[in-house]
Write an enzyme that holds these catalytic residues in place. Structure first.
Site, mmCIF file in Angstrom:
data_model
loop_
_atom_site.group_PDB
_atom_site.id
_atom_site.type_symbol
_atom_site.label_atom_id
_atom_site.label_comp_id
_atom_site.label_asym_id
_atom_site.label_seq_id
_atom_site.Cartn_x
_atom_site.Cartn_y
_atom_site.Cartn_z
ATOM 1 N N HIS A 1 -34.896 -12.268 56.898
ATOM 2 C CA HIS A 1 -35.041 -11.645 58.250
ATOM 3 C C HIS A 1 -35.353 -12.647 59.192
ATOM 4 O O HIS A 1 -36.324 -13.644 59.130
ATOM 5 C CB HIS A 1 -36.000 -10.590 58.048
ATOM 6 C CG HIS A 1 -36.485 -9.835 59.253
ATOM 7 N ND1 HIS A 1 -37.908 -10.212 59.893
ATOM 8 C CD2 HIS A 1 -35.925 -9.114 60.001
ATOM 9 C CE1 HIS A 1 -37.780 -9.235 61.256
ATOM 10 N NE2 HIS A 1 -36.576 -8.803 61.265
ATOM 11 N N SER A 2 -34.898 -12.705 60.294
ATOM 12 C CA SER A 2 -35.246 -13.426 61.756
ATOM 13 C C SER A 2 -35.200 -14.954 61.273
ATOM 14 O O SER A 2 -34.336 -15.261 60.825
ATOM 15 C CB SER A 2 -36.487 -12.679 62.183
ATOM 16 O OG SER A 2 -36.830 -13.316 63.518
ATOM 17 N N TYR A 3 -36.390 -15.394 61.385
ATOM 18 C CA TYR A 3 -36.770 -17.089 61.202
ATOM 19 C C TYR A 3 -36.177 -17.156 59.698
ATOM 20 O O TYR A 3 -35.592 -18.204 59.226
ATOM 21 C CB TYR A 3 -37.940 -17.238 61.395
ATOM 22 C CG TYR A 3 -38.369 -18.521 60.522
ATOM 23 C CD1 TYR A 3 -38.169 -19.913 61.012
ATOM 24 C CD2 TYR A 3 -39.595 -18.350 59.486
ATOM 25 C CE1 TYR A 3 -38.513 -20.773 60.297
ATOM 26 C CE2 TYR A 3 -39.899 -19.458 58.742
ATOM 27 C CZ TYR A 3 -39.511 -20.690 59.144
ATOM 28 O OH TYR A 3 -40.009 -21.928 58.582
ATOM 29 N N GLY B 1 -33.557 -16.316 58.396
ATOM 30 C CA GLY B 1 -32.130 -16.936 57.972
ATOM 31 C C GLY B 1 -32.295 -18.402 58.068
ATOM 32 O O GLY B 1 -31.192 -18.878 57.409
ATOM 33 N N HIS C 1 -36.282 -4.714 65.752
ATOM 34 C CA HIS C 1 -35.952 -5.928 65.055
ATOM 35 C C HIS C 1 -36.477 -5.992 63.633
ATOM 36 O O HIS C 1 -35.946 -6.527 62.565
ATOM 37 C CB HIS C 1 -36.795 -7.094 65.779
ATOM 38 C CG HIS C 1 -36.362 -8.404 65.147
ATOM 39 N ND1 HIS C 1 -35.316 -8.963 64.859
ATOM 40 C CD2 HIS C 1 -37.422 -9.377 64.922
ATOM 41 C CE1 HIS C 1 -35.428 -10.137 64.499
ATOM 42 N NE2 HIS C 1 -36.786 -10.435 64.259
#
Length: 239
Positions: free
Chosen positions: A76-78, A80, A219
């Site tokens: 998720h988010s960072y 990735g 998000h």
């Protein structure tokens, strides 16, 4: 049944996947929700050397020491950034990659390169604590920054969010096994609001392959829409 390793994003911890993990385990899947060094319940391990490579090593360690194979690695988010690096380190242990409203970097990119405006805004409130530059400092309603509005959930998050070391965001990804990495199937589960900002070719290719899932929420979709996220992950597993 599938094996999932769910990797959180900046300022979070494995705790953010609590509801998604419960649903997946209830369906018979094996689920791991590690927390990255210096965050969440591992905040006491924070030190000036914590960076992206540290977090890639965290997940590489989970894959190796739990002796996991054919893993569906979710970030998720960072996260990735982290799963891309971890899959590059141990491509023989990963079966699929899932980017959960996440950064989708290539070799040599940092999160600052991928999401420059967002990261620049985050750094405006940076503080140096014990020699570590920290961003994403939690506050009473910090969860609203991640698209969460429910007061009870905001209170739950406020007790768990932790600041994140800036070095993680500015360090470039160093890939070493790109041929094997990019041969892995990739799926994308994203929030509707972020679709316009994503690479249109990547989105089109994922849609054509049936590997693009859009959820109309904020998000932190694993918190606000855990059932939709879990259902999408199980579709990925069944494919």
């Amino acid at each position: 049944m599938a094996t999932f390793v769910l990797v959180h994003g900046g300022g979070h911890g494995g705790w953010c996947y609590r509801s998604v993990a419960q649903i997946l385990r209830g369906a018979g899947h094996e689920v791991h929700t590690p927390t990255l060094t210096g965050l969440g319940e591992r905040a006491h391990l924070l030190h000036p050397g914590v960076d992206l490579d540290t977090h890639i090593g965290d997940i590489d360690g989970v894959l190796r020491y739990e002796d996991l194979t054919d893993v569906i690695l979710v970030g998720h988010s960072y996260g990735g950034m982290v799963i891309t690096g971890a899959a590059d380190r141990a491509p023989n242990r990963v079966g699929q990659l899932v980017y959960l409203d996440a950064a989708t970097p290539v070799n040599g990119q940092s999160l600052v390169d991928v999401a420059g405006d967002i990261m620049a805004a985050a750094r405006l409130d940076s503080r140096v604590v014990d020699g570590v530059e920290l961003v994403l400092h939690p506050f009473a309603e910090a969860g609203m920054f991640y698209g969460v509005t429910d007061p009870e959930v905001l209170a739950w998050m406020a007790d768990r969010l932790t600041p994140h070391p800036w070095r993680c965001f500015e360090q470039a990804l160093d890939l070493r096994n790109e041929a094997e990495l990019w041969a892995l199937p990739q799926s994308h589960i994203v929030c509707s609001s972020t679709v316009p900002s994503r690479d249109p070719e990547l989105v089109a290719a994922a849609r054509t392959a049936g590997r693009f899932f859009e959820i109309d929420t904020g998000h932190d979709l694993m918190i606000t829409e855990p059932r939709a996220v879990a259902d999408a992950l199980m579709q990925v597993a069944s494919a």
